[in-house]
Motif scaffolding. Structure first.
Motif, mmCIF file in Angstrom:
data_model
loop_
_atom_site.group_PDB
_atom_site.id
_atom_site.type_symbol
_atom_site.label_atom_id
_atom_site.label_comp_id
_atom_site.label_asym_id
_atom_site.label_seq_id
_atom_site.Cartn_x
_atom_site.Cartn_y
_atom_site.Cartn_z
ATOM 1 N N THR A 72 13.602 0.720 7.152
ATOM 2 C CA THR A 72 13.124 -0.452 6.425
ATOM 3 C C THR A 72 11.886 -1.070 7.065
ATOM 4 O O THR A 72 11.139 -1.787 6.405
ATOM 5 N N ARG A 73 11.626 -0.756 8.334
ATOM 6 C CA ARG A 73 10.454 -1.333 8.995
ATOM 7 C C ARG A 73 9.145 -0.909 8.335
ATOM 8 O O ARG A 73 8.115 -1.553 8.528
ATOM 9 N N SER A 74 9.177 0.187 7.570
ATOM 10 C CA SER A 74 7.957 0.637 6.909
ATOM 11 C C SER A 74 7.454 -0.384 5.896
ATOM 12 O O SER A 74 6.286 -0.376 5.516
ATOM 13 N N ALA A 75 8.344 -1.271 5.437
ATOM 14 C CA ALA A 75 7.944 -2.299 4.470
ATOM 15 C C ALA A 75 7.337 -3.522 5.152
ATOM 16 O O ALA A 75 6.711 -4.358 4.501
ATOM 17 N N GLU A 76 7.504 -3.645 6.462
ATOM 18 C CA GLU A 76 6.975 -4.796 7.186
ATOM 19 C C GLU A 76 5.459 -4.682 7.325
ATOM 20 O O GLU A 76 4.940 -3.623 7.674
ATOM 21 N N ASN A 77 4.734 -5.778 7.052
ATOM 22 C CA ASN A 77 3.275 -5.808 7.165
ATOM 23 C C ASN A 77 2.640 -4.654 6.399
ATOM 24 O O ASN A 77 1.671 -4.044 6.853
ATOM 25 N N PHE A 78 3.175 -4.371 5.208
ATOM 26 C CA PHE A 78 2.739 -3.196 4.451
ATOM 27 C C PHE A 78 1.243 -3.217 4.168
ATOM 28 O O PHE A 78 0.550 -2.211 4.321
ATOM 29 N N ASP A 79 0.701 -4.370 3.744
ATOM 30 C CA ASP A 79 -0.713 -4.447 3.390
ATOM 31 C C ASP A 79 -1.605 -4.143 4.589
ATOM 32 O O ASP A 79 -2.636 -3.472 4.451
ATOM 33 N N LEU A 80 -1.218 -4.646 5.768
ATOM 34 C CA LEU A 80 -1.982 -4.378 6.979
ATOM 35 C C LEU A 80 -1.978 -2.890 7.302
ATOM 36 O O LEU A 80 -3.023 -2.295 7.603
ATOM 37 N N LYS A 81 -0.803 -2.292 7.253
ATOM 38 C CA LYS A 81 -0.682 -0.875 7.581
ATOM 39 C C LYS A 81 -1.441 -0.008 6.598
ATOM 40 O O LYS A 81 -2.069 0.984 6.973
ATOM 41 N N ASN A 82 -1.408 -0.388 5.341
ATOM 42 C CA ASN A 82 -2.115 0.357 4.310
ATOM 43 C C ASN A 82 -3.629 0.279 4.522
ATOM 44 O O ASN A 82 -4.351 1.270 4.341
ATOM 45 N N ALA A 83 -4.115 -0.906 4.894
ATOM 46 C CA ALA A 83 -5.552 -1.083 5.153
ATOM 47 C C ALA A 83 -5.995 -0.267 6.364
ATOM 48 O O ALA A 83 -7.090 0.309 6.370
ATOM 49 N N ILE A 84 -5.152 -0.212 7.386
ATOM 50 C CA ILE A 84 -5.457 0.586 8.583
ATOM 51 C C ILE A 84 -5.504 2.065 8.225
ATOM 52 O O ILE A 84 -6.418 2.800 8.638
ATOM 53 N N ALA A 85 -4.535 2.520 7.433
ATOM 54 C CA ALA A 85 -4.515 3.923 7.012
ATOM 55 C C ALA A 85 -5.756 4.263 6.191
ATOM 56 O O ALA A 85 -6.348 5.348 6.361
ATOM 57 N N ASP A 228 -9.803 7.302 21.901
ATOM 58 C CA ASP A 228 -11.176 7.181 21.407
ATOM 59 C C ASP A 228 -11.357 5.952 20.519
ATOM 60 O O ASP A 228 -12.385 5.281 20.601
ATOM 61 N N TYR A 229 -10.381 5.680 19.660
ATOM 62 C CA TYR A 229 -10.478 4.529 18.752
ATOM 63 C C TYR A 229 -9.112 3.876 18.582
ATOM 64 O O TYR A 229 -8.091 4.557 18.549
ATOM 65 N N LEU A 230 -9.137 2.561 18.444
ATOM 66 C CA LEU A 230 -7.978 1.794 17.979
ATOM 67 C C LEU A 230 -8.368 1.187 16.649
ATOM 68 O O LEU A 230 -9.340 0.417 16.567
ATOM 69 N N ILE A 231 -7.634 1.542 15.585
ATOM 70 C CA ILE A 231 -7.876 0.938 14.278
ATOM 71 C C ILE A 231 -6.837 -0.160 14.070
ATOM 72 O O ILE A 231 -5.632 0.086 14.146
ATOM 73 N N THR A 232 -7.312 -1.363 13.828
ATOM 74 C CA THR A 232 -6.428 -2.520 13.694
ATOM 75 C C THR A 232 -7.068 -3.531 12.751
ATOM 76 O O THR A 232 -8.114 -3.253 12.143
ATOM 77 N N ASN A 233 -6.465 -4.692 12.605
ATOM 78 C CA ASN A 233 -7.042 -5.748 11.778
ATOM 79 C C ASN A 233 -7.506 -6.896 12.664
ATOM 80 O O ASN A 233 -7.130 -6.996 13.841
ATOM 81 N N VAL A 251 -11.994 -0.447 15.786
ATOM 82 C CA VAL A 251 -12.406 -0.375 14.381
ATOM 83 C C VAL A 251 -11.500 -1.325 13.613
ATOM 84 O O VAL A 251 -10.280 -1.209 13.679
ATOM 85 N N PHE A 252 -12.122 -2.275 12.884
ATOM 86 C CA PHE A 252 -11.340 -3.258 12.138
ATOM 87 C C PHE A 252 -11.305 -2.894 10.654
ATOM 88 O O PHE A 252 -12.243 -2.323 10.111
ATOM 89 N N THR A 253 -10.200 -3.245 10.018
ATOM 90 C CA THR A 253 -10.063 -3.010 8.588
ATOM 91 C C THR A 253 -11.031 -3.897 7.835
ATOM 92 O O THR A 253 -11.549 -4.882 8.358
ATOM 93 N N ASP A 254 -11.267 -3.548 6.569
ATOM 94 C CA ASP A 254 -12.218 -4.307 5.749
ATOM 95 C C ASP A 254 -11.631 -5.612 5.242
ATOM 96 O O ASP A 254 -12.344 -6.460 4.745
ATOM 97 N N SER A 255 -10.286 -5.752 5.323
ATOM 98 C CA SER A 255 -9.669 -6.978 4.819
ATOM 99 C C SER A 255 -8.592 -7.439 5.769
ATOM 100 O O SER A 255 -8.204 -6.708 6.673
#
Length: 255
Positions: A72-85, A228-233, A251-255
């Motif tokens: 169920t943790r996959s649903a936590e902060n879904f929008d953030l994780k999706n933007a990072i992906a 080499d990179y950390l992708i986060t918000n 590397v930061f997400t666009d939103s």
């Protein structure tokens, strides 16, 4: 959103449905400023292509009707994780060889790769392999003992297989990194897998939302200088940013 040609619109509809799991016809019609009848034709086409499953009043991602051993943790902060992906996609070249780690953010990336073709994807994640099984990519799984918390294959079977694999990019998760000098994992077996793939990749990229800067776990599996990179918000702790920039690229997400 302005009007798009049919092929572009259908690609974007597929991306929306795969990312969100499901969507209504009316929402799509409003989003793309076309009639509901046009959207229904688009959904019929995508259904025939196997990308989505048309449902009453909308559509489901084909991935949603697969049996997925997903916590169920996959649903936590879904929008953030999706933007990072989504940001991680920019590091993937045509015909690349990738490693996809176990973890909920890596799973978001796997869902997006479902729409790609020609990639070679190595993973120790049951969940990632499950969503990629019908994609137009080559998918290889390690062996190993199943961890029923992370749904990852670990231990000697995993490390022996992965030690012989070389990849262009390794996408790795992290359980946190507060009060550590690198990303961390919840156990030693998972950390061993991550260490091997860092050594065997041209690029090692950690996918972690900003909440991970305020949490920690048992094992530091690498130093930031090895990543080499950390992708986060951008909501990441400012002190963490200052320290991280000394050792790796952010590397930061666009939103």
């Amino acid at each position: 959103m302005g009007r798009l040609i049919t092929a572009e619109r259908r690609n974007k509809i597929a991306e929306l449905i795969v990312s969100n799991g499901s969507i209504k016809v009316g929402e799509l019609a409003d989003n793309f400023t076309v009639s509901t009848e046009t959207i229904r034709k688009d959904l019929i086409y995508l259904d025939k292509m196997g990308v989505i499953k048309k449902s009453r009043g909308g559509a489901l991602s084909s991935l949603e009707v697969m049996e997925k051993p997903l916590e169920t943790r996959s649903a936590e902060n879904f929008d953030l994780k999706n933007a990072i992906a989504k940001k991680a996609l920019s590091f993937i070249k045509n015909n690349a060889v990738l490693f996809i780690d176990a973890g909920s953010t890596a799973l978001c990336l796997a869902k997006m790769l479902y729409l790609k073709k020609g990639l070679t994807i190595i993973t120790n994640s049951i969940s990632a392999a499950n969503v990629l099984v019908n994609s137009k990519n080559k998918v290889y799984m390690s062996g190993g003992e199943l961890n029923n918390t992370t749904m990852a294959l670990e231990g000697f079977g995993a490390t022996e297989f992965l030690s012989k694999i070389k990849v262009d990019v390794a996408f790795l998760g992290s359980s946190g990194f507060k009060e550590h000098c690198g990303p961390v994992s919840i156990d030693f077996s998972d950390a061993d897998v991550k260490r091997i793939m860092i050594s065997n990749s041209k690029l090692a990229i950690v996918l972690a939302d900003s909440n991970k800067s305020r949490s920690t776990a048992l094992v530091e599996y690498a130093s930031w200088k090895d990543i080499d990179y950390l992708i986060t918000n951008e909501d990441i702790d400012i002190k963490a940013v200052e320290e991280l920039k000394k050792f790796t690229k952010l590397v930061f997400t666009d939103s």
